[in-house]
Motif scaffolding. Structure first.
Motif, PDB file in Angstrom:
ATOM      1  N   ILE A  33       0.649  -1.251  -0.503  1.00  0.00           N
ATOM      2  CA  ILE A  33       0.325   0.117  -0.011  1.00  0.00           C
ATOM      3  C   ILE A  33       0.839   1.541  -0.319  1.00  0.00           C
ATOM      4  N   CYS A  34       1.985   1.585   0.938  1.00  0.00           N
ATOM      5  CA  CYS A  34       3.314   2.588   0.605  1.00  0.00           C
ATOM      6  C   CYS A  34       3.354   2.461  -0.712  1.00  0.00           C
ATOM      7  N   VAL A  35       4.033   1.544  -1.148  1.00  0.00           N
ATOM      8  CA  VAL A  35       4.546   1.417  -2.731  1.00  0.00           C
ATOM      9  C   VAL A  35       3.514   2.039  -3.974  1.00  0.00           C
ATOM     10  N   ASP A  36       2.108   1.787  -3.312  1.00  0.00           N
ATOM     11  CA  ASP A  36       1.805   1.921  -4.289  1.00  0.00           C
ATOM     12  C   ASP A  36       1.501   3.702  -4.456  1.00  0.00           C
ATOM     13  N   ARG A  37       0.935   4.303  -2.958  1.00  0.00           N
ATOM     14  CA  ARG A  37       0.753   5.771  -2.302  1.00  0.00           C
ATOM     15  C   ARG A  37       1.957   6.435  -2.877  1.00  0.00           C
ATOM     16  N   VAL A  38       3.403   5.792  -2.830  1.00  0.00           N
ATOM     17  CA  VAL A  38       4.374   6.985  -3.273  1.00  0.00           C
ATOM     18  C   VAL A  38       4.743   6.648  -5.241  1.00  0.00           C
ATOM     19  N   LEU A  39       4.223   6.027  -5.527  1.00  0.00           N
ATOM     20  CA  LEU A  39       4.442   5.405  -7.533  1.00  0.00           C
ATOM     21  C   LEU A  39       2.345   5.826  -7.631  1.00  0.00           C
ATOM     22  N   ASP A  40       2.080   6.334  -7.219  1.00  0.00           N
ATOM     23  CA  ASP A  40       0.788   6.988  -8.024  1.00  0.00           C
ATOM     24  C   ASP A  40       1.006   9.007  -7.241  1.00  0.00           C
ATOM     25  N   ALA A  41       1.871   8.944  -6.523  1.00  0.00           N
ATOM     26  CA  ALA A  41       1.828  10.528  -6.033  1.00  0.00           C
ATOM     27  C   ALA A  41       2.720  11.268  -7.179  1.00  0.00           C
ATOM     28  N   ALA A  42       3.774  10.162  -7.451  1.00  0.00           N
ATOM     29  CA  ALA A  42       4.867  10.149  -8.788  1.00  0.00           C
ATOM     30  C   ALA A  42       4.266  10.659 -10.477  1.00  0.00           C
ATOM     31  N   GLU A  62      10.991 -14.676  15.078  1.00  0.00           N
ATOM     32  CA  GLU A  62      12.500 -14.126  15.523  1.00  0.00           C
ATOM     33  C   GLU A  62      12.853 -13.148  13.599  1.00  0.00           C
ATOM     34  N   GLN A  63      12.432 -13.686  12.877  1.00  0.00           N
ATOM     35  CA  GLN A  63      12.208 -13.299  11.238  1.00  0.00           C
ATOM     36  C   GLN A  63      11.016 -12.280  10.955  1.00  0.00           C
ATOM     37  N   VAL A  64       9.994 -12.635  11.560  1.00  0.00           N
ATOM     38  CA  VAL A  64       8.826 -11.994  11.850  1.00  0.00           C
ATOM     39  C   VAL A  64       8.971 -10.777  12.325  1.00  0.00           C
ATOM     40  N   ARG A  65       9.341 -10.759  13.314  1.00  0.00           N
ATOM     41  CA  ARG A  65      10.056  -9.180  14.638  1.00  0.00           C
ATOM     42  C   ARG A  65      10.612  -8.574  13.663  1.00  0.00           C
ATOM     43  N   ALA A  66      11.918  -9.300  13.111  1.00  0.00           N
ATOM     44  CA  ALA A  66      12.556  -7.908  12.114  1.00  0.00           C
ATOM     45  C   ALA A  66      12.212  -7.119  11.416  1.00  0.00           C
ATOM     46  N   TRP A  67      11.817  -8.365  10.374  1.00  0.00           N
ATOM     47  CA  TRP A  67      10.190  -7.932   9.174  1.00  0.00           C
ATOM     48  C   TRP A  67       9.539  -6.703   9.423  1.00  0.00           C
ATOM     49  N   ARG A  68       9.021  -6.783  10.892  1.00  0.00           N
ATOM     50  CA  ARG A  68       8.115  -6.430  10.842  1.00  0.00           C
ATOM     51  C   ARG A  68       8.568  -4.282  11.551  1.00  0.00           C
ATOM     52  N   THR A  69       9.994  -4.738  12.001  1.00  0.00           N
ATOM     53  CA  THR A  69      10.498  -3.513  13.031  1.00  0.00           C
ATOM     54  C   THR A  69      10.768  -2.885  10.862  1.00  0.00           C
ATOM     55  N   GLU A  70      11.260  -3.235  10.405  1.00  0.00           N
ATOM     56  CA  GLU A  70      12.364  -2.473   8.989  1.00  0.00           C
ATOM     57  C   GLU A  70      10.869  -2.388   7.879  1.00  0.00           C
ATOM     58  N   VAL A  71       9.999  -3.045   8.257  1.00  0.00           N
ATOM     59  CA  VAL A  71       8.295  -2.803   7.992  1.00  0.00           C
ATOM     60  C   VAL A  71       7.962  -1.221   7.881  1.00  0.00           C
ATOM     61  N   GLY A  72       8.412  -1.115   9.254  1.00  0.00           N
ATOM     62  CA  GLY A  72       7.511  -0.028  10.588  1.00  0.00           C
ATOM     63  C   GLY A  72       8.223   1.571   9.907  1.00  0.00           C
ATOM     64  N   GLU A  73       9.816   0.664  10.159  1.00  0.00           N
ATOM     65  CA  GLU A  73      10.557   1.819   9.213  1.00  0.00           C
ATOM     66  C   GLU A  73       9.771   2.793   8.459  1.00  0.00           C
ATOM     67  N   LEU A  74      10.620   1.615   6.881  1.00  0.00           N
ATOM     68  CA  LEU A  74      10.180   1.822   5.596  1.00  0.00           C
ATOM     69  C   LEU A  74       8.936   2.712   5.879  1.00  0.00           C
ATOM     70  N   VAL A  75       7.783   1.886   6.044  1.00  0.00           N
ATOM     71  CA  VAL A  75       6.359   3.055   6.266  1.00  0.00           C
ATOM     72  C   VAL A  75       6.491   4.204   6.397  1.00  0.00           C
ATOM     73  N   ARG A  76       7.608   4.305   7.390  1.00  0.00           N
ATOM     74  CA  ARG A  76       7.789   6.337   7.999  1.00  0.00           C
ATOM     75  C   ARG A  76       8.710   6.944   7.204  1.00  0.00           C
ATOM     76  N   THR A  77       9.654   6.443   5.905  1.00  0.00           N
ATOM     77  CA  THR A  77      10.014   6.792   5.642  1.00  0.00           C
ATOM     78  C   THR A  77       9.709   6.907   4.179  1.00  0.00           C
ATOM     79  N   LEU A  78       8.131   6.004   3.660  1.00  0.00           N
ATOM     80  CA  LEU A  78       7.690   6.626   2.657  1.00  0.00           C
ATOM     81  C   LEU A  78       6.727   7.229   2.567  1.00  0.00           C
ATOM     82  N   ASP A  79       6.454   7.543   3.627  1.00  0.00           N
ATOM     83  CA  ASP A  79       4.796   8.295   3.473  1.00  0.00           C
ATOM     84  C   ASP A  79       4.916   9.493   2.871  1.00  0.00           C
ATOM     85  N   VAL A  80       4.088   9.086   1.972  1.00  0.00           N
ATOM     86  CA  VAL A  80       3.702  10.135   1.025  1.00  0.00           C
ATOM     87  C   VAL A  80       2.479  11.673   1.889  1.00  0.00           C
ATOM     88  N   PRO A  81       3.070  12.964   1.854  1.00  0.00           N
ATOM     89  CA  PRO A  81       1.830  13.788   2.569  1.00  0.00           C
ATOM     90  C   PRO A  81       0.486  14.148   1.645  1.00  0.00           C
TER      91      PRO A  81
END
Length: 137
Positions: A58-67, A118-137
């Protein structure tokens, strides 16, 4: 339409409401915390992986739709290739990497052990950071 299908009371014509990124992250957290009774740990881990993957998409779609409006209607693999043109390269690389892991993690493979907590928890952390980074205003 057959008469039995027309009289079926369980079919709803209303579309389901779209899930928000925040709801999907919360769902993944709840699955990792074991809130889903009756599901195995492997099932919860796969479910959390699917929720995380959907939130990321969903975040990737937002970035690409905005661009470029309409670009989000392509395949996810193509979107990942295009993402580096609209975000810093490191963000695109991290997004593609965690998305690939999540794709493997949310599918059942008969001769493979599913993702660990542990793998899914690490992915959760990474996705949380990427969601904040990819946030489209």
């Amino acid at each position: 339409m057959s008469a039995s299908a027309a009289s079926s009371p369980s079919v709803s014509a209303a579309p389901a409401s779209p899930a928000s990124v925040e709801d999907l992250l919360l769902t993944a957290d709840r699955m990792l915390d074991g809130d889903l009774r009756g599901a195995t740990a492997a099932g919860r881990h796969r479910g959390a992986s699917l929720a995380l993957r959907t939130a990321l998409e969903i975040c990737v779609d937002r970035v690409l739709d905005a661009a470029v409006p309409g670009l989000a209607r392509t395949t996810m693999r193509a979107k990942m290739l295009c993402l580096r043109c609209y975000t810093p390269e490191e963000t695109a690389r991290r997004t593609r990497a965690v998305w690939s892991h999540l794709c493997l993690g949310c599918h059942y493979h008969q001769y493979e052990i599913g993702p660990t907590y542990e793998q899914v928890r690490a992915w959760r952390t990474e996705v949380g950071e990427l969601v904040r980074t990819l946030d489209v205003p």
